[in-house]
Design an enzyme around this catalytic site. Structure first.
Site, PDB file in Angstrom:
ATOM      1  CG  ASP A 123      47.520  41.834  37.864  1.00  0.00           C
ATOM      2  OD1 ASP A 123      47.304  41.173  38.969  1.00  0.00           O
ATOM      3  OD2 ASP A 123      47.125  41.368  36.787  1.00  0.00           O
TER       4      ASP A 123
ATOM      5  CG  ASN B 136      40.141  42.570  43.967  1.00  0.00           C
ATOM      6  OD1 ASN B 136      40.599  43.624  43.852  1.00  0.00           O
ATOM      7  ND2 ASN B 136      40.451  41.389  43.146  1.00  0.00           N
TER       8      ASN B 136
HETATM    9  C1  FPP Z   1      46.449  42.503  42.387  1.00  0.00           C
HETATM   10  O1  FPP Z   1      47.377  41.604  42.447  1.00  0.00           O
HETATM   11  C2  FPP Z   1      46.475  43.521  43.436  1.00  0.00           C
HETATM   12  C3  FPP Z   1      45.596  43.679  44.349  1.00  0.00           C
HETATM   13  C4  FPP Z   1      44.183  43.155  44.446  1.00  0.00           C
HETATM   14  C5  FPP Z   1      45.664  44.552  45.628  1.00  0.00           C
HETATM   15  C6  FPP Z   1      46.445  46.038  45.300  1.00  0.00           C
HETATM   16  C7  FPP Z   1      46.874  46.358  46.768  1.00  0.00           C
HETATM   17  C8  FPP Z   1      48.158  46.856  46.912  1.00  0.00           C
HETATM   18  C9  FPP Z   1      49.015  47.203  45.933  1.00  0.00           C
HETATM   19  C10 FPP Z   1      48.299  47.371  48.441  1.00  0.00           C
HETATM   20  C11 FPP Z   1      48.544  48.737  48.588  1.00  0.00           C
HETATM   21  C12 FPP Z   1      47.553  49.598  48.156  1.00  0.00           C
HETATM   22  C13 FPP Z   1      47.120  50.735  48.912  1.00  0.00           C
HETATM   23  C14 FPP Z   1      46.067  51.848  48.189  1.00  0.00           C
HETATM   24  C15 FPP Z   1      47.598  50.928  50.473  1.00  0.00           C
HETATM   25  P1  FPP Z   1      46.979  40.072  42.591  1.00  0.00           P
HETATM   26  O2  FPP Z   1      46.939  39.611  43.820  1.00  0.00           O
HETATM   27  O3  FPP Z   1      45.708  39.735  41.752  1.00  0.00           O
HETATM   28  O4  FPP Z   1      48.005  39.242  41.845  1.00  0.00           O
HETATM   29  P2  FPP Z   1      47.920  38.008  41.187  1.00  0.00           P
HETATM   30  O5  FPP Z   1      47.538  38.303  39.827  1.00  0.00           O
HETATM   31  O6  FPP Z   1      49.765  37.564  40.975  1.00  0.00           O
HETATM   32  O7  FPP Z   1      47.321  36.991  42.013  1.00  0.00           O
END
Ligand code: FPP
Length: 241
Positions: free
Chosen positions: A15, A63
């Site tokens: 996250d 998502n």
């Molecule tokens: C949550 O942070 C993260 C995600 C929804 C995506 C996670 C994906 C990766 C780390 C990319 C790489 C993965 C692979 C398997 C190649 P957020 O976007 O919700 O962060 P925020 O809460 O700050 O908005």
């Protein structure tokens, strides 16, 4: 000498990519790209330490409610990593598996998921479980449907339903999670591997996922050493005993 006890199965809720990017005046996708680089380094670190199972939350069913730009960007990132950037996992002998629903992922994404699954399926040095288009409650609903089907179509007796059978009918047959890390300071589990995390220890570092480097991960393991795991019993055994 006390040996260092590491988790057998660890989970990471990755996250804070979005906040990492916006705090630098960048687009959210830049945070996911940086997060992906961090994940690659962490996999190397974790599997080289000899931890046999790693599960990560890459994309929840919810998502899909994000902007089309962000969803498309993430899907392209997955394609790039499954096709190419995760080759080193195969060289390390790691098997890659996925948990989640295939619908409504695009054929292009499914093709690369199937490609890396097939390529690594005989590997035995460790298992990397990627939760993609995943929700823990949906996993339990899907497991219930599978077991109902065994009762209705295959003559399974109700009294033969037990936790072993439940485990065999989840998306993947994995051991229980010992340690779950959620970065960015949020203290929720957000539908991540509900059955598997029943007795997991949780750790909530403040750093955003792109900054969760090997040093941060080592701090997490230090914390894990000092937790008492009781599994509902009365023993007072520290994880490093
Ligand atoms: C949550 O942070 C993260 C995600 C929804 C995506 C996670 C994906 C990766 C780390 C990319 C790489 C993965 C692979 C398997 C190649 P957020 O976007 O919700 O962060 P925020 O809460 O700050 O908005």
């Amino acid at each position: 000498m006390t040996s260092v006890k590491l988790p057998n199965h660890m989970g990471i809720i990755m996250d804070g990519n979005g906040r990492w990017a916006t705090s630098r005046g960048l687009k959210r996708l830049a945070g996911h790209q940086e997060g992906a680089k961090t994940l690659k380094k962490l996999c190397l670190y974790i599997f080289k330490l000899g931890i046999p199972y790693l599960s990560v939350y890459a994309f929840s069913t919810e998502n899909f409610n994000r902007s089309p730009d962000e969803v498309d960007g993430l899907m392209n990132l997955f394609i790039l990593y499954f096709e190419k950037e995760f080759d080193f996992l195969n060289n390390l002998g790691i098997k890659v598996v996925f948990s989640g629903s295939r619908q409504p992922l695009s054929d292009k994404v499914l093709k690369t998921m199937d490609y890396i699954t097939e390529k690594t399926k005989n590997n035995t040095e460790g298992t990397f479980n990627i939760c993609l288009n995943y929700g823990g409650q949906t996993e339990l609903v899907d497991m219930t449907k599978k077991i109902c089907n065994l009762v209705l179509e295959q003559g399974l007796k109700i009294e033969d339903i037990n936790s072993d059978l439940v485990e065999k009918n989840l998306y993947q047959d994995l051991p229980p999670l010992d340690f779950v890390i959620r970065t960015s300071g949020e203290q929720r589990i957000s539908n991540f591997m509900l059955w598997q995390s029943a007795y997991a220890e949780y750790y909530f570092p403040k750093v955003y996922f792109p900054d969760f480097n090997e040093e941060e991960c080592a701090l997490a393991f230090l914390e894990y050493q000092n937790r008492n795991r009781r599994f509902g019993g009365i023993t007072n055994e520290k994880t490093n005993n």
